[in-house]
Design a protein around this motif. Structure first.
Motif, PDB file in Angstrom:
ATOM      1  N   UNK A   1      -7.939  -0.015   8.724  1.00  4.88           N
ATOM      2  CA  UNK A   1      -6.843   0.949   8.655  1.00  4.88           C
ATOM      3  C   UNK A   1      -5.531   0.311   9.115  1.00  4.88           C
ATOM      4  N   UNK A   2      -5.602  -0.503  10.176  1.00  4.69           N
ATOM      5  CA  UNK A   2      -4.392  -1.182  10.656  1.00  4.69           C
ATOM      6  C   UNK A   2      -3.801  -2.079   9.582  1.00  4.69           C
ATOM      7  N   UNK A   3      -4.663  -2.782   8.852  1.00  7.83           N
ATOM      8  CA  UNK A   3      -4.190  -3.666   7.785  1.00  7.83           C
ATOM      9  C   UNK A   3      -3.485  -2.867   6.694  1.00  7.83           C
ATOM     10  N   UNK A   4      -4.043  -1.726   6.343  1.00  7.42           N
ATOM     11  CA  UNK A   4      -3.416  -0.891   5.307  1.00  7.42           C
ATOM     12  C   UNK A   4      -2.054  -0.374   5.773  1.00  7.42           C
ATOM     13  N   UNK A   5      -1.989   0.043   7.039  1.00 10.11           N
ATOM     14  CA  UNK A   5      -0.723   0.558   7.576  1.00 10.11           C
ATOM     15  C   UNK A   5       0.336  -0.536   7.587  1.00 10.11           C
ATOM     16  N   UNK A   6      -0.068  -1.768   7.972  1.00 11.63           N
ATOM     17  CA  UNK A   6       0.890  -2.872   8.003  1.00 11.63           C
ATOM     18  C   UNK A   6       1.435  -3.195   6.612  1.00 11.63           C
ATOM     19  N   UNK A   7       0.647  -2.933   5.587  1.00 14.75           N
ATOM     20  CA  UNK A   7       1.070  -3.252   4.221  1.00 14.75           C
ATOM     21  C   UNK A   7       1.898  -2.141   3.574  1.00 14.75           C
ATOM     22  N   UNK A   8       2.139  -1.091   4.312  1.00 15.88           N
ATOM     23  CA  UNK A   8       2.974   0.001   3.788  1.00 15.88           C
ATOM     24  C   UNK A   8       4.447  -0.275   4.061  1.00 15.88           C
TER      25      UNK A   8
ATOM     26  N   UNK B   1       0.853  -1.188   0.000  1.00 10.60           N
ATOM     27  CA  UNK B   1       0.000   0.000   0.000  1.00 10.60           C
ATOM     28  C   UNK B   1       0.887   1.235   0.000  1.00 10.60           C
ATOM     29  N   UNK B   2       0.570   2.185  -0.853  1.00 11.94           N
ATOM     30  CA  UNK B   2       1.349   3.426  -0.908  1.00 11.94           C
ATOM     31  C   UNK B   2       0.763   4.450   0.058  1.00 11.94           C
ATOM     32  N   UNK B   3       1.537   5.503   0.331  1.00 16.77           N
ATOM     33  CA  UNK B   3       1.035   6.577   1.190  1.00 16.77           C
ATOM     34  C   UNK B   3      -0.178   7.242   0.551  1.00 16.77           C
ATOM     35  N   UNK B   4      -0.156   7.357  -0.779  1.00 17.45           N
ATOM     36  CA  UNK B   4      -1.291   7.958  -1.485  1.00 17.45           C
ATOM     37  C   UNK B   4      -2.546   7.118  -1.297  1.00 17.45           C
TER      38      UNK B   4
ATOM     39  N   UNK C   1      10.272   3.703   4.336  1.00 21.54           N
ATOM     40  CA  UNK C   1      10.577   4.390   3.087  1.00 21.54           C
ATOM     41  C   UNK C   1       9.679   5.613   2.903  1.00 21.54           C
ATOM     42  N   UNK C   2       8.408   5.484   3.312  1.00 21.66           N
ATOM     43  CA  UNK C   2       7.479   6.607   3.202  1.00 21.66           C
ATOM     44  C   UNK C   2       7.924   7.755   4.100  1.00 21.66           C
ATOM     45  N   UNK C   3       8.327   7.423   5.339  1.00 22.50           N
ATOM     46  CA  UNK C   3       8.749   8.465   6.279  1.00 22.50           C
ATOM     47  C   UNK C   3      10.027   9.159   5.823  1.00 22.50           C
ATOM     48  N   UNK C   4      10.861   8.455   5.092  1.00 21.11           N
ATOM     49  CA  UNK C   4      12.118   9.053   4.618  1.00 21.11           C
ATOM     50  C   UNK C   4      11.883  10.034   3.479  1.00 21.11           C
TER      51      UNK C   4
ATOM     52  N   UNK D   1      -2.453  11.081  10.515  1.00 25.36           N
ATOM     53  CA  UNK D   1      -2.201  10.309  11.738  1.00 25.36           C
ATOM     54  C   UNK D   1      -3.465   9.641  12.254  1.00 25.36           C
ATOM     55  N   UNK D   2      -3.319   8.397  12.677  1.00 22.68           N
ATOM     56  CA  UNK D   2      -4.424   7.624  13.233  1.00 22.68           C
ATOM     57  C   UNK D   2      -3.837   6.721  14.304  1.00 22.68           C
ATOM     58  N   UNK D   3      -4.711   6.074  15.101  1.00 17.51           N
ATOM     59  CA  UNK D   3      -4.213   5.204  16.160  1.00 17.51           C
ATOM     60  C   UNK D   3      -3.376   4.070  15.573  1.00 17.51           C
ATOM     61  N   UNK D   4      -3.819   3.521  14.433  1.00 12.77           N
ATOM     62  CA  UNK D   4      -3.076   2.424  13.798  1.00 12.77           C
ATOM     63  C   UNK D   4      -1.677   2.878  13.389  1.00 12.77           C
ATOM     64  N   UNK D   5      -1.602   4.051  12.793  1.00 15.52           N
ATOM     65  CA  UNK D   5      -0.312   4.562  12.345  1.00 15.52           C
ATOM     66  C   UNK D   5       0.590   4.885  13.534  1.00 15.52           C
TER      67      UNK D   5
END
Length: 427
Positions: A144-151, A101-104, A155-158, A168-172
């Motif tokens: 949402x947690x599943x999507x975050x885990x698949x990111x 999953x991408x950040x977009x 690399x996105x944070x960099x 920002x969300x609880x999962x993230x």
């Protein structure tokens, strides 16, 4: 509902089920769906799951108001048209596919989830971030947690451009807290910025719930100051009614009455102990923020202890939940005895102290005699079975019964109920 309207609604619902459970299109259902939405005067793009609700509303602004409150049942609506619009929301929400999953893509899903929340009469983000919203909040949180885990989160944070797309969300936040020791440089700075944004947003919600809280109680042993601003006019009139003179049409006042305004000078002490093991992430985030808010009230002395198999006294940073969260180490086992060893010495004036213990209580059973001793000493013991976004909790039945027998039942995981308990202690 007419037969024609019901038939159109059934076509849309069958198509929705087919697409949710199988990403492959069913040509006959797709063709029928297109025919229905066009007959309803809706754009065919409504059926395309690759088109976000935001994009759809930008192209067709008249649809925006239709999505708001769509699923509340408060207004009479064409049921086939409602089914078409609701299908768009549900398909975009639940058909999340598989793979990376991408950040977009995450940002788009969060925007679509916001439209879904508005359709239910909530503010965007309310179901996912506000506590006590029940099973549906848990479902959204799980997606949402599943999507975050698949990111590829590191690399996105960099990449500053990609990290700015994250909401920002609880999962993230859970992922960031678990991975923060593996981040550095730009990635760490972006992670901290996201954590602070989330902390500030949740703090605003909790601050609203706490804003009516006042610290300290009126001390009636201190005589009221005999000044005009403390004059109790209603009581003065009532107490002197026997001095009313019908002849003069006047009330003669023998004595003035004043309000007591002095409050206790001893601060109320609140000791918050939070289980920071892996299952208690929501509790750690919510309670550090809540502790900081109460710590900001006058005459409230707040202490914060987090524990798993070790205990960490976070009191020096209790005013800054962001710094508290950066110092936590989520995960590991649980041994509340180490936390109690730090908490007990903080009890100076038992009857002016509350101990809030937040855990699922799957813990060392030697804790129960400690709880009993604390309660007998006069401390207001408030056991809480986690404080999370969904309000669901899993508590060791043995501890639940023992604490109930003690007269200090484990309260619900809804943070609003904890706020009420603490306000009751302070008032």
């Amino acid at each position: 509902m007419t037969t024609s309207e019901e038939n159109r609604r059934q076509v849309l619902l069958w198509r929705l089920l087919a697409r949710v459970f199988d990403a492959e299109e069913q040509p006959s259902l797709e063709a029928a769906g297109v025919a229905v939405v066009e007959d309803l005067g809706l754009p065919a793009a409504l059926l395309d799951p690759s088109v976000s609700v935001d994009s759809l509303v930008q192209r067709f602004p008249e649809l925006g108001p239709e999505f708001e409150g769509l699923m509340t049942g408060e207004e009479p609506r064409d049921r086939a048209r409602t089914a078409a619009l609701a299908s768009k929301l549900l398909l975009n929400l639940f058909a999340t596919g598989s793979g990376n999953v991408s950040a977009t893509a995450l940002a788009r899903w969060q925007q679509d989830a916001g439209w879904f929340e508005q359709a239910l009469g909530c503010e965007p983000g309310e179901l996912r971030t506000h506590p006590g919203r029940g099973e549906l909040a848990g479902v959204l949180g799980g997606l949402e947690s599943d999507l975050v885990r698949r990111m590829h989160l590191r690399e996105v944070l960099a990449d500053p451009a990609l990290s700015r797309q994250l909401t920002p969300s609880m999962s993230l936040i859970e992922q960031l807290l678990r991975d923060k020791d593996n981040l550095s440089g730009v990635a760490l700075a972006n992670a901290k910025a996201l954590i602070r944004r989330f902390v500030d947003e949740v703090a605003e919600v909790l601050r609203t719930q706490v804003q009516q809280t006042s610290a300290g109680t009126i001390d009636r042993s201190v005589p009221p100051k005999r000044v005009f601003r403390n004059l109790d006019i209603e009581r003065t009139i009532w107490k002197n009614l026997t001095n009313w003179s019908p002849e003069d049409q006047r009330l003669y006042v023998d004595r003035l009455y004043y309000r007591h305004t002095a409050k206790r000078t001893i601060p109320a002490r609140m000791i918050v102990v939070v289980d920071q093991s892996g299952s208690m992430v929501d509790a750690m985030v919510n309670c550090t923020i809540l502790a900081s808010i109460f710590a900001g009230l006058p005459k409230v002395d707040v202490h914060l202890i987090a524990y798993d198999t070790r205990a960490l006294d976070l009191t020096p940073w209790v005013h800054d939940p962001f710094e508290v969260l950066l110092r936590t180490r989520l995960g590991g086992g649980t041994n509340g005895m180490v936390a109690m060893a730090q908490a007990r010495p903080k009890i100076i004036d038992p009857r002016n102290t509350a101990m809030v213990w937040i855990s699922d209580f799957y813990d060392n059973r030697d804790l129960q005699p400690e709880f009993e001793a604390v309660h007998r000493s006069g401390v207001k013991l408030i056991p809480v079975g986690s404080v999370n976004s969904s309000g669901h909790q899993s508590v060791d039945p043995w501890f639940r019964q023992k604490l109930k027998d003690l007269g200090t039942p484990v309260i619900s995981g809804h943070i609003r109920k904890l706020v009420l308990e603490l306000k009751s202690f302070l008032n």
